[in-house]
Design a protein around this motif. Sequence first.
Motif, PDB file in Angstrom:
ATOM      1  N   ALA A 180      -2.926   2.259   5.052  1.00 52.87           N
ATOM      2  CA  ALA A 180      -1.594   1.920   5.800  1.00 52.87           C
ATOM      3  C   ALA A 180      -1.728   2.017   7.355  1.00 52.87           C
ATOM      4  O   ALA A 180      -1.218   1.249   7.970  1.00 52.87           O
ATOM      5  CB  ALA A 180      -0.764   2.959   5.260  1.00 52.87           C
TER       6      ALA A 180
ATOM      7  N   TRP B 255     -11.357  10.050   1.615  1.00 54.70           N
ATOM      8  CA  TRP B 255     -11.725   8.479   1.283  1.00 54.70           C
ATOM      9  C   TRP B 255     -13.313   8.211   2.240  1.00 54.70           C
ATOM     10  O   TRP B 255     -13.971   7.384   1.620  1.00 54.70           O
ATOM     11  CB  TRP B 255     -10.655   7.665   1.657  1.00 54.70           C
ATOM     12  CG  TRP B 255     -10.836   6.335   1.262  1.00 54.70           C
ATOM     13  CD1 TRP B 255     -11.499   5.796   0.062  1.00 54.70           C
ATOM     14  CD2 TRP B 255     -10.207   5.100   2.079  1.00 54.70           C
ATOM     15  NE1 TRP B 255     -11.392   4.593   0.253  1.00 54.70           N
ATOM     16  CE2 TRP B 255     -10.793   4.068   1.455  1.00 54.70           C
ATOM     17  CE3 TRP B 255      -9.572   5.169   3.290  1.00 54.70           C
ATOM     18  CZ2 TRP B 255     -10.453   2.715   1.941  1.00 54.70           C
ATOM     19  CZ3 TRP B 255      -9.073   3.814   3.485  1.00 54.70           C
ATOM     20  CH2 TRP B 255      -9.670   2.889   3.095  1.00 54.70           C
TER      21      TRP B 255
ATOM     22  N   TRP C 136       2.549   1.797  -3.518  1.00 57.23           N
ATOM     23  CA  TRP C 136       1.460   2.029  -4.438  1.00 57.23           C
ATOM     24  C   TRP C 136       1.294   3.639  -4.354  1.00 57.23           C
ATOM     25  O   TRP C 136       1.218   4.277  -5.261  1.00 57.23           O
ATOM     26  CB  TRP C 136       0.405   1.144  -4.209  1.00 57.23           C
ATOM     27  CG  TRP C 136      -0.694   1.914  -5.277  1.00 57.23           C
ATOM     28  CD1 TRP C 136      -1.793   2.672  -5.109  1.00 57.23           C
ATOM     29  CD2 TRP C 136      -0.618   1.715  -6.677  1.00 57.23           C
ATOM     30  NE1 TRP C 136      -2.534   3.058  -5.963  1.00 57.23           N
ATOM     31  CE2 TRP C 136      -1.860   2.476  -7.249  1.00 57.23           C
ATOM     32  CE3 TRP C 136       0.272   1.205  -7.565  1.00 57.23           C
ATOM     33  CZ2 TRP C 136      -2.058   2.498  -8.506  1.00 57.23           C
ATOM     34  CZ3 TRP C 136      -0.362   1.151  -8.996  1.00 57.23           C
ATOM     35  CH2 TRP C 136      -1.411   1.848  -9.233  1.00 57.23           C
ATOM     36  N   GLY C 137       1.384   4.226  -3.063  1.00 53.09           N
ATOM     37  CA  GLY C 137       1.050   5.584  -2.746  1.00 53.09           C
ATOM     38  C   GLY C 137       2.067   6.369  -3.129  1.00 53.09           C
ATOM     39  O   GLY C 137       1.963   7.450  -3.598  1.00 53.09           O
TER      40      GLY C 137
ATOM     41  N   TRP D 298      -6.696   6.999  -0.719  1.00 51.45           N
ATOM     42  CA  TRP D 298      -6.858   6.047   0.232  1.00 51.45           C
ATOM     43  C   TRP D 298      -5.662   5.241   1.064  1.00 51.45           C
ATOM     44  O   TRP D 298      -5.678   4.498   1.825  1.00 51.45           O
ATOM     45  CB  TRP D 298      -7.904   4.737  -0.475  1.00 51.45           C
ATOM     46  CG  TRP D 298      -7.223   4.164  -1.793  1.00 51.45           C
ATOM     47  CD1 TRP D 298      -7.448   4.592  -2.978  1.00 51.45           C
ATOM     48  CD2 TRP D 298      -6.111   3.240  -1.766  1.00 51.45           C
ATOM     49  NE1 TRP D 298      -6.446   3.874  -3.775  1.00 51.45           N
ATOM     50  CE2 TRP D 298      -5.985   2.928  -3.015  1.00 51.45           C
ATOM     51  CE3 TRP D 298      -5.611   2.118  -0.586  1.00 51.45           C
ATOM     52  CZ2 TRP D 298      -4.844   1.937  -3.357  1.00 51.45           C
ATOM     53  CZ3 TRP D 298      -4.733   1.288  -0.905  1.00 51.45           C
ATOM     54  CH2 TRP D 298      -4.495   1.071  -2.483  1.00 51.45           C
ATOM     55  N   THR D 299      -4.443   5.635   0.400  1.00 57.77           N
ATOM     56  CA  THR D 299      -3.469   4.853   0.705  1.00 57.77           C
ATOM     57  C   THR D 299      -2.773   5.119   2.202  1.00 57.77           C
ATOM     58  O   THR D 299      -2.629   4.209   2.820  1.00 57.77           O
ATOM     59  CB  THR D 299      -2.098   4.988  -0.193  1.00 57.77           C
ATOM     60  OG1 THR D 299      -2.043   6.316  -0.290  1.00 57.77           O
ATOM     61  CG2 THR D 299      -2.437   4.505  -1.541  1.00 57.77           C
ATOM     62  N   ASP D 300      -2.908   6.299   2.627  1.00 57.51           N
ATOM     63  CA  ASP D 300      -2.450   6.773   3.774  1.00 57.51           C
ATOM     64  C   ASP D 300      -3.271   6.222   4.934  1.00 57.51           C
ATOM     65  O   ASP D 300      -2.773   5.527   5.864  1.00 57.51           O
ATOM     66  CB  ASP D 300      -2.303   8.383   3.941  1.00 57.51           C
ATOM     67  CG  ASP D 300      -1.343   8.842   3.093  1.00 57.51           C
ATOM     68  OD1 ASP D 300      -0.357   8.164   2.870  1.00 57.51           O
ATOM     69  OD2 ASP D 300      -1.211  10.038   2.975  1.00 57.51           O
TER      70      ASP D 300
ATOM     71  N   GLN E  54      -3.372   8.807  -4.778  1.00 60.92           N
ATOM     72  CA  GLN E  54      -4.535   8.132  -4.234  1.00 60.92           C
ATOM     73  C   GLN E  54      -4.838   8.525  -2.906  1.00 60.92           C
ATOM     74  O   GLN E  54      -4.233   8.886  -2.005  1.00 60.92           O
ATOM     75  CB  GLN E  54      -4.167   6.438  -4.244  1.00 60.92           C
ATOM     76  CG  GLN E  54      -3.708   5.944  -5.396  1.00 60.92           C
ATOM     77  CD  GLN E  54      -4.560   5.907  -6.322  1.00 60.92           C
ATOM     78  OE1 GLN E  54      -5.541   5.395  -6.415  1.00 60.92           O
ATOM     79  NE2 GLN E  54      -4.271   6.693  -7.755  1.00 60.92           N
TER      80      GLN E  54
ATOM     81  N   VAL F  49       0.734  -1.166   0.202  1.00 60.89           N
ATOM     82  CA  VAL F  49      -0.011   0.140   0.023  1.00 60.89           C
ATOM     83  C   VAL F  49       0.984   1.334   0.243  1.00 60.89           C
ATOM     84  O   VAL F  49       0.729   1.980  -0.717  1.00 60.89           O
ATOM     85  CB  VAL F  49      -0.993  -0.059   1.166  1.00 60.89           C
ATOM     86  CG1 VAL F  49      -1.667   1.292   1.503  1.00 60.89           C
ATOM     87  CG2 VAL F  49      -2.084  -1.245   0.993  1.00 60.89           C
ATOM     88  N   LEU F  50       1.925   1.243   0.884  1.00 60.32           N
ATOM     89  CA  LEU F  50       2.716   2.567   0.852  1.00 60.32           C
ATOM     90  C   LEU F  50       3.663   2.920  -0.472  1.00 60.32           C
ATOM     91  O   LEU F  50       3.653   3.701  -0.869  1.00 60.32           O
ATOM     92  CB  LEU F  50       3.812   2.387   1.950  1.00 60.32           C
ATOM     93  CG  LEU F  50       3.065   2.403   3.376  1.00 60.32           C
ATOM     94  CD1 LEU F  50       4.170   2.155   4.555  1.00 60.32           C
ATOM     95  CD2 LEU F  50       2.465   3.840   3.751  1.00 60.32           C
TER      96      LEU F  50
END
Length: 173
Positions: A54, A130, A36-37, A49-51, A47, A33-34
């Motif tokens: 995570a 989000w 991808w962010g 939603w990533t933070d 994005q 996830v991190l």
Amino acid sequence: MPRVLISFVHMVEALNYRVGRLAMWSLFALMGVLAWGAIARAGFTPQIWTDEMAQFLLLGYFILGGAYSLQMGSAVRMDLLYSRWSDKTKAAVDAITIFTLLIYLGVLLWGGIESTQFALEYAERRRGLWRPYMAPIKIVMCIGIVLMILQCTAFLIRDIAKLRGITIKERAV
């Protein structure tokens, strides 16, 4: 020590061992996830939603791995006097400490259950862009607290057995 208590200790420790080992793998999801962010911020549209995802994964890692960490002896202990005490004195002090921790965890679970009920009843969402639902992470928190209560209860049983001169052997998991 009654056989049922010894079986309880072994079952709780086996459960927490497996859940803890499974929780370790969530670090790979967190890294994904991190990553991808970071890639999304550098290469194209960030994005939203990533933070938060995570944060949720990290909370799940910590809360589900807590009982496992306690079981493996990773908890910090003030060792000024403890190392000099006899096994029975250590067991007595540990029993008092664990009992106090059980009270704290009981209150924490009570609040967690009430908060989870609220989140489920009112479809609580986190503030922000989000706006994820909060119920799933609150359910994970309650599960982690229950696992900690079970592990602390197993420790309390072990300490009481030690005070009575009985050793509950570790079982291979």
